[in-house]
Design an enzyme around this catalytic site. Structure first.
Site, PDB file in Angstrom:
ATOM      1  N   GLU A   1       0.814  -1.222   0.000  1.00  0.00           N
ATOM      2  CA  GLU A   1       0.000   0.000   0.000  1.00  0.00           C
ATOM      3  C   GLU A   1       0.845   1.269   0.000  1.00  0.00           C
ATOM      4  OE1 GLU A   1      -2.915  -0.144   3.137  1.00  0.00           O
ATOM      5  OE2 GLU A   1      -3.704  -2.073   2.512  1.00  0.00           O
TER       6      GLU A   1
ATOM      7  N   GLU B   1      -5.089  -8.839   0.836  1.00  0.00           N
ATOM      8  CA  GLU B   1      -5.754  -8.530   2.107  1.00  0.00           C
ATOM      9  C   GLU B   1      -7.233  -8.325   1.836  1.00  0.00           C
ATOM     10  OE1 GLU B   1      -4.301  -5.160   4.376  1.00  0.00           O
ATOM     11  OE2 GLU B   1      -2.229  -5.769   4.037  1.00  0.00           O
TER      12      GLU B   1
HETATM   13  O1  IFM Z   1      -4.042  -3.205   9.154  1.00  0.00           O
HETATM   14  C1  IFM Z   1      -4.031  -2.723   7.856  1.00  0.00           C
HETATM   15  C2  IFM Z   1      -2.853  -3.274   7.084  1.00  0.00           C
HETATM   16  O2  IFM Z   1      -1.641  -3.009   7.711  1.00  0.00           O
HETATM   17  C3  IFM Z   1      -2.805  -2.669   5.707  1.00  0.00           C
HETATM   18  N1  IFM Z   1      -4.079  -2.795   5.045  1.00  0.00           N
HETATM   19  C4  IFM Z   1      -5.266  -2.423   5.755  1.00  0.00           C
HETATM   20  C5  IFM Z   1      -5.288  -3.096   7.116  1.00  0.00           C
HETATM   21  C6  IFM Z   1      -6.565  -2.715   7.874  1.00  0.00           C
HETATM   22  O3  IFM Z   1      -6.623  -1.334   8.063  1.00  0.00           O
END
Ligand code: IFM
Length: 460
Positions: free
Chosen positions: A166, A365
């Protein structure tokens, strides 16, 4: 929906990140990171929580991997902490840090779980931030040293790599919005950081293909969102397009097409935040073709054009970007206030297929925070924590992934965020995303219903 609706080599995993789970004390030679500094700054993190203990994964990794084995996943996405390997960011190597990831990787392999390593998930060594961090091109030298060290030590066993996690968040939440480390609020710094994150992504791929890790595969992880207009008006359509340029194309376009969205580039330039581009950079980045794309999908964005009161009330990301995110009336949201919208994941996967040449994709994710505490603290169910909302969320998103696959998206894996409850950045420990519950007082892990569901899905 059954596991057998997906190909046998589909990766089914869970994800975590170093700072969120490992615990920084005792550090065993680990250097400080920007998140240690941010947590130590009063008022920056909910409850002034820190990463000192987190989930003690550094100590308890074997027990955690045993649980992953019971869960039945075939892949685990974790991140390597740069300050564990190179406490000062460059130079001196901390052997104990290398030993830890060796132990973790070996333990995973014993359980037939593929180790999937992210090189950067936001814990920049503080010493490098002190000299400008991602906002300066000088970061490229230490970064090359770090990634080569990781390939050298782990490349024989890690076959799935991710460069950055990210980069939008690292650049803009950390340097424009100030809600993440290092806590800057300056557009020019944020734009420069976003550029160097993409440049170092390319650099990491080039180094990978010359390293002993090169028989593995490598890509980047982006947080992407379908951006849709709130109303069928030209103004809202333009707001959605601007959001798409900012959140999605600002990273997808340089990586896949070797260019930046022109309109946003000009907006940033006019606002005094030009890209610090050097001739040849964008060609170089484009040439480093990723083997796959990791997508973190949580929600879609619904946008409307800002009105003057929105600007006065600070509802816009920056005066140069007059757009406002809204939650559609009647929409269901998670505890983070994010709209629950599984179809958005299918839409996103198909958009990448259509606009970026259908690369192999992983959902690296996906998950949700719901207030599990009300079931858990003091009144623990003897069987499991009943997180039906999260279970349903995961099932509905896997189903959306299957729909996208059937429509031609090249989806090759799905990772739940997260394996266990952990340090949710500026929200501290107040938000729980895990399929395993963590009692932070005892460090006991407990199955939630979502974990049991995932287990039974994976075991057919
Ligand atoms: O916890 C975070 C992660 O580190 C990166 N993506 C989003 C998740 C939830 O906010």
């Amino acid at each position: 929906m059954k596991r057998s609706d997906f190909p046998p080599d589909f990766l089914w995993g869970t994800a975590t990140a170093s700072f969120q789970v490992e615990g920084t004390e005792p550090g065993d030679g680990r250097g400080g990171s920007i998140w240690d500094t941010f947590c130590a700054t009063p008022g920056k993190v909910h409850n002034n929580d820190t990463g000192k203990t987190a989930c003690e994964h550094y100590k308890r990794y074997a027990q955690d991997v045993a649980l992953m084995g019971e869960l039945g996943i075939n892949a685990y996405r974790f991140s390597i902490a740069w300050p564990r390997l190179l406490p000062d960011g460059t130079g001196r190597v901390n052997q104990k840090g290398i030993d830890f990831y060796n132990r973790l990787i070996d333990e995973l392999l014993k359980k037939n779980i593929a180790p999937c390593a992210t090189l950067y998930h936001w814990d920049l060594p503080q010493k490098l931030q002190d000299t400008g961090g991602w906002a300066t091109r000088a970061i490229c030298g230490p970064w090359a040293e770090y990634v080569n060290l990781a390939y050298e030590h782990f490349g024989d066993r890690v076959k799935q790599w991710f460069t950055h996690n990210e980069p939008w968040v690292a650049a803009f939440a950390g340097n424009l919005q100030g809600r993440h480390a290092p806590g800057n609020t300056d557009l020019a710094t944020a734009v420069a950081a976003s550029y160097h994150l993409v440049l170092t992504h390319g650099q990491a791929i080039e180094a990978f293909r010359q390293s002993k890790a090169r028989d593995g595969k490598i890509g980047v992880v982006l947080n992407l969102y379908p951006a849709v207009p709130a109303a069928d008006s030209e103004a809202d359509k333009h707001a959605a397009d601007l959001s798409d340029q900012f959140q999605n194309r600002w990273f997808l376009d340089p990586v896949y097409k070797g260019c930046y969205p022109q309109e946003l580039r000009e907006i940033f330039e006019k606002a005094g935040a030009p890209l610090p581009e050097k001739p040849g950079d964008l060609d170089f980045i484009k040439k480093q073709k990723p083997d796959f794309l990791g997508i973190n999908y949580y929600f879609r964005k619904v946008l409307r054009a800002a009105a003057s009161e929105d600007i006065a009330q600070g509802k816009i990301p920056h005066p140069a970007l007059p757009i406002v995110e809204v939650i559609p009336p009647g929409a269901r949201t998670t505890e983070m206030g994010w709209e629950i919208y599984p179809q958005g994941m299918a839409d996103l996967l198909l958009r990448i297929k259509d606009d970026y040449g259908n690369p192999p994709l992983f959902i690296t994710e996906n998950g949700a925070s719901f207030p599990d505490d009300k079931f858990a603290v003091g009144t623990k169910s003897p069987y499991m924590l009943d997180d039906e909302d999260r279970r349903q969320f995961i099932e509905d998103h896997i189903a959306a992934g299957l729909r996208a696959r059937k429509a031609g998206a090249n989806l090759a894996g799905y990772f739940v965020w997260s394996f266990m409850d952990n340090f949710e950045w500026a929200r501290g420990y107040s938000k729980r995303f895990g399929v395993f519950y963590v009692d932070y007082k005892t460090q006991e892990r407990s199955w939630k219903k979502s974990a049991r569901w995932y287990e039974s899905f994976l075991k057919g």
